[in-house]
Design a protein around this motif. Structure first.
Motif, PDB file in Angstrom:
ATOM      1  N   LEU A   1      58.110  44.992  41.040  1.00  0.00           N
ATOM      2  CA  LEU A   1      57.761  44.403  39.749  1.00  0.00           C
ATOM      3  C   LEU A   1      57.032  43.077  39.949  1.00  0.00           C
ATOM      4  CD1 LEU A   1      61.019  45.201  37.774  1.00  0.00           C
ATOM      5  CD2 LEU A   1      58.908  46.527  37.976  1.00  0.00           C
TER       6      LEU A   1
ATOM      7  N   VAL B   1      55.052  42.301  42.467  1.00  0.00           N
ATOM      8  CA  VAL B   1      53.662  42.587  42.835  1.00  0.00           C
ATOM      9  C   VAL B   1      52.863  42.933  41.587  1.00  0.00           C
ATOM     10  CG1 VAL B   1      52.151  44.146  44.107  1.00  0.00           C
ATOM     11  CG2 VAL B   1      54.242  43.331  45.163  1.00  0.00           C
ATOM     12  N   GLY B   2      53.471  43.783  40.719  1.00  0.00           N
ATOM     13  CA  GLY B   2      52.801  44.140  39.467  1.00  0.00           C
ATOM     14  C   GLY B   2      52.491  42.909  38.643  1.00  0.00           C
ATOM     15  N   LEU B   3      53.473  41.999  38.561  1.00  0.00           N
ATOM     16  CA  LEU B   3      53.301  40.774  37.782  1.00  0.00           C
ATOM     17  C   LEU B   3      52.178  39.914  38.348  1.00  0.00           C
ATOM     18  CD1 LEU B   3      54.453  38.917  35.570  1.00  0.00           C
ATOM     19  CD2 LEU B   3      55.975  37.943  37.283  1.00  0.00           C
TER      20      LEU B   3
ATOM     21  N   LEU C   1      49.643  40.794  40.131  1.00  0.00           N
ATOM     22  CA  LEU C   1      48.337  41.420  39.892  1.00  0.00           C
ATOM     23  C   LEU C   1      47.906  41.261  38.445  1.00  0.00           C
ATOM     24  CD1 LEU C   1      48.235  44.671  41.981  1.00  0.00           C
ATOM     25  CD2 LEU C   1      46.605  42.807  41.986  1.00  0.00           C
ATOM     26  N   SER C   2      48.881  41.398  37.531  1.00  0.00           N
ATOM     27  CA  SER C   2      48.546  41.223  36.120  1.00  0.00           C
ATOM     28  C   SER C   2      48.057  39.808  35.871  1.00  0.00           C
ATOM     29  CB  SER C   2      49.766  41.498  35.240  1.00  0.00           C
ATOM     30  OG  SER C   2      50.273  42.768  35.521  1.00  0.00           O
TER      31      SER C   2
END
Lengths: 466, 466
Positions: A68, A70-72, A74-75
């Protein structure tokens, strides 16, 4: 008698759901069944994969959290694209920021920091050198320019690649060397075309700064996983597992006959095998220690915490594990039968020694976990030494019996033990070989445990000094 | 008597060249000397570094060659920049080709292939998915577009990151998953700006194709280093080292008293420690086996060579090494003194067993190296079994002597051994504990060596079947 083949030849297919079908010689249904089988096999495999993934997610929520994060990250970094003012700021080179985030996001804070610093330094050095080489090349005239650039790329790439083979560089600057090659090639090659070299260098550095700072902030602020803490826990857990395995191993030997085989359930087997994860943990420990050095103070660890000492403790824990590995699954369990009365006699000494060994290991793991000097550890080590001495005495007192070739043994004369030559219980040496082996391996394990205790003490002292 | 301090207090500094200087209390010269010391220390360190690097270059010319190969690949790919027609062909995106070459160039062919395939597949999948998501986002109106894109980036990045924690994926597609995240983020993020998405995807794929094919060709044609061959040699060498260490270890035990300590030179110590590299080679073996699977037929290895079998052989070699580790440096060398006559008596049996064990290991390493079934191996294993039996018999015959508590031993009655109760040599059990331990560890090593022989045979059979 000749067997009668009453049934005709037929093909049966076993389905994954347990049923079985008779195949009729019909091409259509044959291929359909085959296809069905394939699909079922694939679904089965996929289901197994999902189950394994679910297990990881449940057992190690930190790993799920990392995804999560990493996702954050990138966002966040992609916001540079969506927000026009920010986008203009980094001059369309936001791509490098995205790239940095993807490449630099690692599970532990230390690894993220290490990669970020490597990326920044590698890019900076290579950029500076690239601009310099480019300037020299431009001064040398149009004909020589590509030759000089090519030669520089060839030589520096080869040298940087070679540096990655040197262990001390590989451990800390492997990624940096790769980034150096990458940036230097890009700068000196594209410099031939792109006029605004300085602008490009500046953009790259600023995008890398944006990317790394997002990654570092997220990895440090959102449920941080510290390499130092991981190393700390790894060593601690390895000690605990070793201690459990040692207990289980000795208990199994002496209880072998008491318990029926079917009571050896999976759980106890798991404990017996627990030490195995220590055997191959060297590489993990070393990389964690390497990353831990980059980390700032966290938890009870200051910056400059003596992480190298953990490696020494880990190595001595591993040397204990080697002994258990030699003991475990060795022939002592199966071979020559030790007379019951001897086994009973020795069991109390052996179990006492293994218990005090594993108690020392447990105490050490607690001492590591709390980072204090255990008040009991000296007494416990002393106790372990006494247990060793007692076991050795037990061996010596056994010598008082006559070990003879005559096979006329009085198998149940437990009470005769140690009473000298009065009414000797007679055993052959071959019968006691497994017991002697177990004994001396236990003594060896005790010696290595003592070394572990010393390593823990040294580690604690060098922490206080630092 | 009171000591006379005839000399005044003075500071001495020892220079790295062996001389020592008296420091006069003068600030200038003091700081100059300090600076000089620092410079010397730095030069010393740098010199040591150069020496280490030189050693690697001389001992492993393949590594030096790899560096030149990377330089060559980079020079080739940068030609795309210098040659105008080629440059126009890939539309200014030659940067991606340079990047691919830097990232994909690995030491072994297998690793290069694995990274190339991972990069290509990851880019392709992510590109296709990115274009798809981008299309969906465009259809949903201007307001929803960034939301959908952001959500897709977040979810897919998290999922792909999670997949990297699953061991089966991590072993083979770790790099691919990273490239997937990278490409997907770039495509879906930059898609918001860049109109010519398809053109960009096409360019990226073609530059990656150019980069990977240059790397693959160079790594396969110029002095190729095959992961398979490396694995093959690693296992073979580990066996040889183990065999040498075993011989040395047993010989040292029995020759301890014969030879003076100063004759134990560095070379023999190196042989004794050689088995240690086997202890921690698991990770290397696994990664080499993983890379070897990507490699085409080379040398004597076909595509689909059973590389997994090497891991089994490696594991059983390691289990032998654990026993040697328990034996080596254990207390059997230092503790209770075994009577000389017994040591002499047993030395021939123990040395015979260790010799036949190490001969089996050597023969197995030759069998692996030539990939043939050794005609002698069955006989040698049989011989090893006989040696085990003889050693066990020697232990049994020892039982025929009276092991008594009386300390009146006739230490040099070698000839009495095995002659029964006629004229017994009397030893205490405690004295023979180290010998018994050595014996049973040797027997255990023989058992594990036999398992290694089985693993090698199984591996050979599965190669023939494949």
């Amino acid at each position: 008698m000749v067997k009668q083949n009453s049934e005709p030849l037929e093909w049966r297919i076993n389905m994954p759901d347990g049923t079985s079908k008779v195949l009729v010689p019909d091409c259509m249904s044959h291929s359909r069944l085959l296809l069905q089988g394939f699909v079922m096999a694939f679904l089965n495999k996929f289901w197994g994969f999902l189950q394994r993934a679910w297990k990881i997610a449940v057992n190690e929520p930190n790993k799920l959290m990392h995804c999560l994060k990493v996702g954050l990250a990138l966002s966040l970094v992609s916001l540079f694209y969506y927000m026009r003012p920010l986008y203009e700021g980094v001059g369309g080179n936001a791509m490098w920021a995205v790239m940095t985030v993807v490449v630099v996001s690692e599970y532990t804070v230390g690894a993220t920091l290490s990669k970020s610093v490597n990326r920044a330094i590698g890019t900076f050095l290579a950029g500076a050198l690239g601009v310099g080489v480019h300037w020299v090349a431009t001064q040398s005239g149009e004909k020589l320019e590509p030759v000089i650039l090519q030669a520089a790329v060839f030589l520096l790439a080869a040298a940087a690649t070679f540096s990655r083979f040197i262990p001390s560089i590989k451990a800390r600057f492997d990624y940096g060397a790769m980034i150096f090659i990458l940036t230097f090639s890009l700068v000196s090659v594209s410099g031939y075309r792109v006029e605004k070299l300085f602008k490009m260098a500046h953009d790259r550095l600023s995008t890398i700064a944006i990317g790394t700072s997002i990654c570092i902030l997220i990895s440090m602020l959102v449920c941080p996983v510290w390499a130092g803490t991981e190393l700390h826990n790894l060593i601690k857990n390895n000690m605990e597992k070793l201690s459990d395995s040692l207990d289980g191993c000795v208990a199994e030997y002496f209880e072998n006959d008491v318990k029926a085989d079917n009571t050896k359930n999976e759980a106890s087997n798991k404990i017996l095998q627990a030490y195995k994860c220590t055997l191959n943990s060297k590489a993990t420990e070393e990389s964690l220690a390497n990353f831990a050095r980059w980390e700032p103070a966290h938890g009870g660890f200051n910056f400059g915490h003596p992480w190298q000492e953990y490696l020494k403790v880990g190595a001595s824990v591993r040397s204990c594990a080697y002994c258990i590995e030699a003991l475990n699954g060795s022939s002592i369990y199966s071979d020559a039968k030790v007379p019951d009365f001897l086994k009973k006699h020795f069991s109390k000494f052996c179990i006492r020694l293994s218990t005090s060994c594993s108690a020392v290991l447990k105490e050490l793991s607690i001492a590591i976990s709390t980072m204090t000097k255990s008040s009991k550890i000296d007494i416990m080590v002393e106790e372990m030494r006494n247990a060793v001495e007692e076991l050795e005495n037990a061996l010596k007192s056994l010598s008082k019996q006559q070990i003879a070739s005559t096979e006329t043994k009085t198998g149940d004369s437990v009470n005769d033990i140690g009473e000298g030559n009065g009414s000797p219980a007679v055993v052959t040496l071959a019968e006691i070989v497994p017991l002697v082996t177990l004994t001396s391996l236990l003594i060896e394990i005790a010696a290595r445990t003592e070394k572990t205790a010393e390593a823990v003490t040294t580690g604690r002292e060098s922490r206080i000094q630092s």
